[in-house]
Motif scaffolding. Structure first.
Motif, PDB file in Angstrom:
ATOM      1  N   THR A  13      51.198 -16.787  69.495  1.00 48.59           N
ATOM      2  CA  THR A  13      51.610 -18.020  70.173  1.00 48.59           C
ATOM      3  C   THR A  13      52.959 -18.521  69.651  1.00 48.59           C
ATOM      4  O   THR A  13      53.863 -18.836  70.432  1.00 48.59           O
ATOM      5  N   ILE A  14      53.105 -18.574  68.331  1.00 43.59           N
ATOM      6  CA  ILE A  14      54.345 -19.083  67.729  1.00 43.59           C
ATOM      7  C   ILE A  14      55.522 -18.168  68.037  1.00 43.59           C
ATOM      8  O   ILE A  14      56.613 -18.619  68.409  1.00 43.59           O
ATOM      9  N   VAL A  15      55.295 -16.847  67.893  1.00 44.14           N
ATOM     10  CA  VAL A  15      56.375 -15.885  68.159  1.00 44.14           C
ATOM     11  C   VAL A  15      56.836 -15.977  69.606  1.00 44.14           C
ATOM     12  O   VAL A  15      58.031 -15.946  69.904  1.00 44.14           O
ATOM     13  N   SER A  16      55.880 -16.106  70.523  1.00 44.19           N
ATOM     14  CA  SER A  16      56.232 -16.206  71.938  1.00 44.19           C
ATOM     15  C   SER A  16      57.012 -17.485  72.232  1.00 44.19           C
ATOM     16  O   SER A  16      57.950 -17.483  73.040  1.00 44.19           O
ATOM     17  N   LEU A  17      56.641 -18.576  71.569  1.00 46.63           N
ATOM     18  CA  LEU A  17      57.318 -19.860  71.784  1.00 46.63           C
ATOM     19  C   LEU A  17      58.774 -19.834  71.317  1.00 46.63           C
ATOM     20  O   LEU A  17      59.647 -20.426  71.956  1.00 46.63           O
ATOM     21  N   ILE A  18      59.036 -19.136  70.212  1.00 40.61           N
ATOM     22  CA  ILE A  18      60.396 -19.167  69.639  1.00 40.61           C
ATOM     23  C   ILE A  18      61.142 -17.848  69.837  1.00 40.61           C
ATOM     24  O   ILE A  18      62.199 -17.651  69.230  1.00 40.61           O
ATOM     25  N   ARG A  19      60.617 -16.965  70.688  1.00 45.15           N
ATOM     26  CA  ARG A  19      61.199 -15.628  70.821  1.00 45.15           C
ATOM     27  C   ARG A  19      62.671 -15.644  71.241  1.00 45.15           C
ATOM     28  O   ARG A  19      63.459 -14.790  70.827  1.00 45.15           O
ATOM     29  N   LYS A  20      63.050 -16.619  72.059  1.00 48.70           N
ATOM     30  CA  LYS A  20      64.442 -16.679  72.543  1.00 48.70           C
ATOM     31  C   LYS A  20      65.388 -17.310  71.519  1.00 48.70           C
ATOM     32  O   LYS A  20      66.601 -17.261  71.689  1.00 48.70           O
ATOM     33  N   LEU A  21      64.820 -17.895  70.468  1.00 44.73           N
ATOM     34  CA  LEU A  21      65.635 -18.546  69.441  1.00 44.73           C
ATOM     35  C   LEU A  21      65.899 -17.639  68.239  1.00 44.73           C
ATOM     36  O   LEU A  21      66.754 -17.962  67.407  1.00 44.73           O
ATOM     37  N   ILE A  22      65.143 -16.525  68.153  1.00 47.57           N
ATOM     38  CA  ILE A  22      65.258 -15.643  66.985  1.00 47.57           C
ATOM     39  C   ILE A  22      66.283 -14.548  67.250  1.00 47.57           C
ATOM     40  O   ILE A  22      66.131 -13.780  68.215  1.00 47.57           O
ATOM     41  N   PRO A  23      67.325 -14.440  66.444  1.00 47.19           N
ATOM     42  CA  PRO A  23      68.272 -13.318  66.590  1.00 47.19           C
ATOM     43  C   PRO A  23      67.548 -11.989  66.369  1.00 47.19           C
ATOM     44  O   PRO A  23      66.708 -11.881  65.472  1.00 47.19           O
ATOM     45  N   GLU A  57      68.395  -9.323  65.042  1.00 45.97           N
ATOM     46  CA  GLU A  57      68.640  -8.675  63.754  1.00 45.97           C
ATOM     47  C   GLU A  57      67.652  -9.130  62.676  1.00 45.97           C
ATOM     48  O   GLU A  57      67.395  -8.383  61.725  1.00 45.97           O
ATOM     49  N   ILE A  58      67.113 -10.337  62.797  1.00 43.20           N
ATOM     50  CA  ILE A  58      66.221 -10.848  61.745  1.00 43.20           C
ATOM     51  C   ILE A  58      64.807 -11.123  62.261  1.00 43.20           C
ATOM     52  O   ILE A  58      64.040 -11.835  61.616  1.00 43.20           O
ATOM     53  N   ARG A  59      64.461 -10.569  63.417  1.00 40.22           N
ATOM     54  CA  ARG A  59      63.166 -10.898  64.021  1.00 40.22           C
ATOM     55  C   ARG A  59      61.985 -10.450  63.142  1.00 40.22           C
ATOM     56  O   ARG A  59      61.000 -11.188  63.012  1.00 40.22           O
ATOM     57  N   ILE A  60      62.069  -9.255  62.538  1.00 41.20           N
ATOM     58  CA  ILE A  60      60.952  -8.761  61.727  1.00 41.20           C
ATOM     59  C   ILE A  60      60.705  -9.649  60.507  1.00 41.20           C
ATOM     60  O   ILE A  60      59.551 -10.038  60.258  1.00 41.20           O
ATOM     61  N   PRO A  61      61.742  -9.992  59.713  1.00 35.77           N
ATOM     62  CA  PRO A  61      61.502 -10.923  58.601  1.00 35.77           C
ATOM     63  C   PRO A  61      60.912 -12.259  59.047  1.00 35.77           C
ATOM     64  O   PRO A  61      60.038 -12.823  58.370  1.00 35.77           O
ATOM     65  N   VAL A  62      61.371 -12.760  60.209  1.00 38.18           N
ATOM     66  CA  VAL A  62      60.840 -14.029  60.719  1.00 38.18           C
ATOM     67  C   VAL A  62      59.362 -13.872  61.078  1.00 38.18           C
ATOM     68  O   VAL A  62      58.534 -14.741  60.756  1.00 38.18           O
ATOM     69  N   SER A  69      52.502 -17.121  56.360  1.00 41.41           N
ATOM     70  CA  SER A  69      52.106 -18.533  56.283  1.00 41.41           C
ATOM     71  C   SER A  69      50.703 -18.733  56.842  1.00 41.41           C
ATOM     72  O   SER A  69      49.879 -19.458  56.261  1.00 41.41           O
ATOM     73  N   LEU A  70      50.425 -18.082  57.973  1.00 36.74           N
ATOM     74  CA  LEU A  70      49.101 -18.198  58.590  1.00 36.74           C
ATOM     75  C   LEU A  70      48.026 -17.540  57.721  1.00 36.74           C
ATOM     76  O   LEU A  70      46.916 -18.071  57.585  1.00 36.74           O
ATOM     77  N   ALA A 112      53.130  -8.784  67.511  1.00 35.77           N
ATOM     78  CA  ALA A 112      54.264  -9.721  67.530  1.00 35.77           C
ATOM     79  C   ALA A 112      55.516  -9.019  68.039  1.00 35.77           C
ATOM     80  O   ALA A 112      56.269  -9.575  68.844  1.00 35.77           O
ATOM     81  N   GLU A 113      55.746  -7.795  67.587  1.00 34.02           N
ATOM     82  CA  GLU A 113      56.935  -7.046  67.968  1.00 34.02           C
ATOM     83  C   GLU A 113      56.831  -6.472  69.380  1.00 34.02           C
ATOM     84  O   GLU A 113      57.774  -6.571  70.172  1.00 34.02           O
ATOM     85  N   ALA A 114      55.683  -5.871  69.699  1.00 36.87           N
ATOM     86  CA  ALA A 114      55.550  -5.155  70.974  1.00 36.87           C
ATOM     87  C   ALA A 114      55.225  -6.067  72.151  1.00 36.87           C
ATOM     88  O   ALA A 114      55.570  -5.756  73.293  1.00 36.87           O
ATOM     89  N   PHE A 115      54.562  -7.201  71.909  1.00 35.06           N
ATOM     90  CA  PHE A 115      54.110  -8.013  73.042  1.00 35.06           C
ATOM     91  C   PHE A 115      54.599  -9.464  72.986  1.00 35.06           C
ATOM     92  O   PHE A 115      55.297  -9.919  73.892  1.00 35.06           O
ATOM     93  N   ALA A 116      54.239 -10.188  71.938  1.00 39.63           N
ATOM     94  CA  ALA A 116      54.546 -11.628  71.900  1.00 39.63           C
ATOM     95  C   ALA A 116      56.041 -11.904  71.948  1.00 39.63           C
ATOM     96  O   ALA A 116      56.469 -12.908  72.522  1.00 39.63           O
TER      97      ALA A 116
END
Length: 228
Positions: free
Chosen positions: A61-71, A73-78, A85-86, A122-126
């Protein structure tokens, strides 16, 4: 009307994919290391399934919500920071309210952070789909994971201990045991070799089931073809 039917069909397909064609354990063979520990007993299987459901649902849910805000290059660390955290939240909640389950799962509970299932979805779908579809994907994958774990645990615990024991997750002093074959238990079944053995057997049976389902679908399509 047709659009609503198509949407419902797409949602159903996404949800069922996690249970059948893309089952994380039985079809994609992901996250086998925690699965070995989680399927030693029904208690562990249920506890791990709840933890995976919580982390996967909210991470998707969180990844999908912010997917357009994450560069990119750093998506995996994010993604890892979100998942970690979860997982920390789940671990603290389990230690507070379900200490027996948390102790049984041990270090494999925090290792959910790098679980291939969670990070993979998170990587393949969300990261590429809407929030609604990402939630459905998480629910389907979690259900597929839970079904696989519980089925494997049923066989492993029965053969390894001669029956089943269910403990109240909120009160470890309360438990119900059914051990009709305790004198004939095979301890190997609740050890790592027994886990790999039963996972292999269940995966084989699952593949046969999918093949039969596909054959039936092809037969139905062939029967309906002349009428079109």
């Amino acid at each position: 009307m047709e659009e609503n039917v198509k949407k419902k069909g797409a949602c159903k397909k996404i949800f069922l994919a996690g249970i059948l064609s893309e089952n994380p354990i039985l079809a994609l063979t992901l996250g086998l290391c925690p699965t070995i520990i989680a399927t030693q007993s029904l208690d562990n299987a249920i506890g791990m399934s709840v933890a995976v459901l919580f982390v996967l649902f909210f991470s998707n849910t969180i990844v999908s919500l912010i997917r357009k805000l994450i560069p990119s290059e750093i998506r995996i660390p994010v993604y890892i920071v979100i998942i970690a955290s979860l997982v920390t939240c789940v671990q603290l909640l389990m230690q507070a309210f379900m200490p027996t389950v948390a102790e049984s799962l041990g270090e494999f509970l925090p290792l959910i952070t790098v679980n291939c299932i969670i990070l993979g979805r998170a990587e393949a779908f969300a990261g590429k789909n809407t929030v609604g579809h990402s939630m459905l994907d998480a629910l389907g994958m979690s259900c597929g994971f839970a079904i696989a774990c519980i089925v494997i645990a049923l066989f492993r615990e029965f053969l390894g201990t001669g029956g089943w024991t269910l403990t109240n997750p909120f009160d470890s002093s309360m438990s119900v045991s059914f051990l009709p074959l305790a004198d004939y238990k095979i301890s190997l079944m609740v050890q790592a070799p027994g886990g790999f053995l039963w996972i292999g057997i269940i995966i084989g049976l699952f593949k046969l089931m999918l093949e039969k389902i596909e054959k039936r679908q092809l037969q139905k399509q062939m029967k309906l073809a002349p009428n079109k």
